[in-house]
Design a protein around this motif. Structure first.
Motif, PDB file in Angstrom:
ATOM      1  N   THR A 103       0.831  -1.218   0.000  1.00  0.00           N
ATOM      2  CA  THR A 103       0.000   0.000   0.000  1.00  0.00           C
ATOM      3  C   THR A 103       0.862   1.263   0.000  1.00  0.00           C
ATOM      4  OG1 THR A 103      -0.157  -0.198   2.421  1.00  0.00           O
ATOM      5  CG2 THR A 103      -1.963  -1.093   1.123  1.00  0.00           C
ATOM      6  N   SER A 104       1.892   1.294   0.834  1.00  0.00           N
ATOM      7  CA  SER A 104       2.737   2.492   0.864  1.00  0.00           C
ATOM      8  C   SER A 104       3.574   2.606  -0.402  1.00  0.00           C
ATOM      9  CB  SER A 104       3.641   2.473   2.099  1.00  0.00           C
ATOM     10  OG  SER A 104       4.503   1.342   2.077  1.00  0.00           O
ATOM     11  N   GLY A 105       3.977   1.474  -0.990  1.00  0.00           N
ATOM     12  CA  GLY A 105       4.729   1.520  -2.241  1.00  0.00           C
ATOM     13  C   GLY A 105       3.902   2.087  -3.378  1.00  0.00           C
ATOM     14  N   ILE A 106       2.621   1.679  -3.452  1.00  0.00           N
ATOM     15  CA  ILE A 106       1.734   2.237  -4.469  1.00  0.00           C
ATOM     16  C   ILE A 106       1.513   3.716  -4.227  1.00  0.00           C
ATOM     17  CG2 ILE A 106      -0.636   2.189  -5.349  1.00  0.00           C
ATOM     18  CD1 ILE A 106      -0.634  -0.819  -4.910  1.00  0.00           C
ATOM     19  N   ALA A 107       1.319   4.094  -2.962  1.00  0.00           N
ATOM     20  CA  ALA A 107       1.110   5.506  -2.646  1.00  0.00           C
ATOM     21  C   ALA A 107       2.341   6.345  -2.984  1.00  0.00           C
ATOM     22  CB  ALA A 107       0.749   5.658  -1.168  1.00  0.00           C
ATOM     23  N   GLY A 116       6.399  13.127  -0.917  1.00  0.00           N
ATOM     24  CA  GLY A 116       7.089  14.230  -0.268  1.00  0.00           C
ATOM     25  C   GLY A 116       7.094  14.117   1.245  1.00  0.00           C
ATOM     26  N   ILE A 117       6.025  13.527   1.805  1.00  0.00           N
ATOM     27  CA  ILE A 117       5.926  13.401   3.262  1.00  0.00           C
ATOM     28  C   ILE A 117       6.663  12.171   3.767  1.00  0.00           C
ATOM     29  CG2 ILE A 117       4.327  13.056   5.184  1.00  0.00           C
ATOM     30  CD1 ILE A 117       2.258  14.649   3.603  1.00  0.00           C
ATOM     31  N   LEU A 118       6.358  11.001   3.172  1.00  0.00           N
ATOM     32  CA  LEU A 118       6.906   9.746   3.680  1.00  0.00           C
ATOM     33  C   LEU A 118       8.222   9.349   3.017  1.00  0.00           C
ATOM     34  CD1 LEU A 118       6.250   7.435   5.659  1.00  0.00           C
ATOM     35  CD2 LEU A 118       5.162   6.228   3.747  1.00  0.00           C
ATOM     36  N   GLY A 119       8.454   9.823   1.783  1.00  0.00           N
ATOM     37  CA  GLY A 119       9.647   9.423   1.062  1.00  0.00           C
ATOM     38  C   GLY A 119      10.948   9.670   1.798  1.00  0.00           C
ATOM     39  N   PRO A 120      11.196  10.887   2.299  1.00  0.00           N
ATOM     40  CA  PRO A 120      12.461  11.130   3.018  1.00  0.00           C
ATOM     41  C   PRO A 120      12.616  10.264   4.263  1.00  0.00           C
ATOM     42  CG  PRO A 120      11.402  13.195   2.402  1.00  0.00           C
ATOM     43  CD  PRO A 120      10.410  12.123   2.121  1.00  0.00           C
ATOM     44  N   LEU A 121      11.518  10.007   4.965  1.00  0.00           N
ATOM     45  CA  LEU A 121      11.601   9.188   6.174  1.00  0.00           C
ATOM     46  C   LEU A 121      11.986   7.747   5.841  1.00  0.00           C
ATOM     47  CD1 LEU A 121       8.411  10.478   8.050  1.00  0.00           C
ATOM     48  CD2 LEU A 121      10.803  11.153   8.409  1.00  0.00           C
TER      49      LEU A 121
END
Length: 282
Positions: A103-107, A116-121
């Motif tokens: 789910t997060s990979g698709i998002a 932009g929000i989760l990518g750097p983390l």
């Protein structure tokens, strides 16, 4: 014809993989079995002959000693209890990682805001080995069991997420444009194009993730476990039961091979519409 029908019919219309007439799969299978038997025979020869060159094979148990230890452990309830405990942990952690990773990979592959929000983390956390988080898991979770499942899931999450993200970003934009031209909405694109099109990449990530999950599960069981194959292997080492150590190693290898093979088989079933050519002949 609807967009869903058009896209569903396209893979089915692809050229079916052809088998060369008269070609047998047995030579390949015999070669694989032969390589394993050759390695076992070499192990037996090196250990029973007390070979000591640069490596000290004379300190290792022989194949017959490991088989005898295996037979003793197969007759105990503890072995099966450890087996069941490790399988419960790996399936729980890997199942959670699969849901969150896909789910997060698709998002991440579809949404610039989410990326932009989760990518750097995720990029900051991804290089950190999951086993290095064991002290944090011990402090964070109220019991060791939840901490081990967390470590296992964390180890599997990143390969699944990264593979899914790359698979989604690699999809041809023509497929999405076709669905939207035929009146499809965002959910149609996700369900009819993005998810099916990313399945090969998703299963690639699952194959990698299950292997990494086993590594971290065994390590976590050695550090903070009370039951499990990893815990029992480390316990055998502490009491200088080297045949027992190899029983644990072989058990882990068989379990890892079985789970990886199950994922590969499921992936081939789900993505049977892919043209594989000579791969089906192996």
């Amino acid at each position: 014809m609807t967009a869903a029908t058009t896209l569903a019919a396209a893979p089915a219309a692809a050229t079916a993989p052809s088998r060369r007439p008269g070609r047998s799969v047995w030579p390949g299978r015999l070669l694989r079995v032969g390589s394993v038997l050759a390695a076992i025979l070499l192990w037996q020869v090196l250990t029973t002959a007390d070979i000591r060159l640069w490596l000290r094979f004379d300190t290792l148990p022989s194949v017959t000693e490991v088989i005898a230890a295996f037979g003793r452990q197969l007759g105990t309830d503890v072995y099966y209890l450890d087996l069941a405990q490790s399988l419960i942990r790996i399936l729980t952690g890997f199942g959670i990682a699969t849901v969150l990773g896909v789910t997060s990979g698709i998002a991440l592959g579809r949404s610039r805001l989410f990326a932009g929000i989760l990518g750097p983390l995720t990029e900051l956390a991804r290089p950190v080995p999951a086993i290095a988080v064991v002290p944090i898991a011990i402090l964070l979770f109220p019991d060791d069991e939840a901490g081990i499942v967390f470590i296992t899931g964390l180890a599997a999450y990143f390969p699944i997420m990264v593979s899914t993200r790359h698979a989604v970003r690699a999809l041809p934009t023509l497929w999405e444009d076709s669905v939207r031209t035929l009146g499809g909405n965002r959910w149609d694109v996700l369900l009819r194009v993005v998810f099916p099109g990313a399945l090969p990449g998703i299963f690639g990530g699952l194959s990698v993730g299950i292997g990494v999950a086993w590594i971290c599960l065994v390590s976590a069981e050695m550090i903070s476990g009370r039951l499990g194959v990893g815990y029992r292997t480390w316990q055998a080492y502490t009491i200088v039961d080297y045949p027992g150590v190899f029983v644990g190693i072989v058990t882990i290898g068989v379990l890892g091979f079985g789970t990886s093979a199950a994922i590969e088989l499921l992936g081939r079933r789900v993505t049977r519409w892919l043209p594989r050519g000579e791969e089906n002949n192996r």
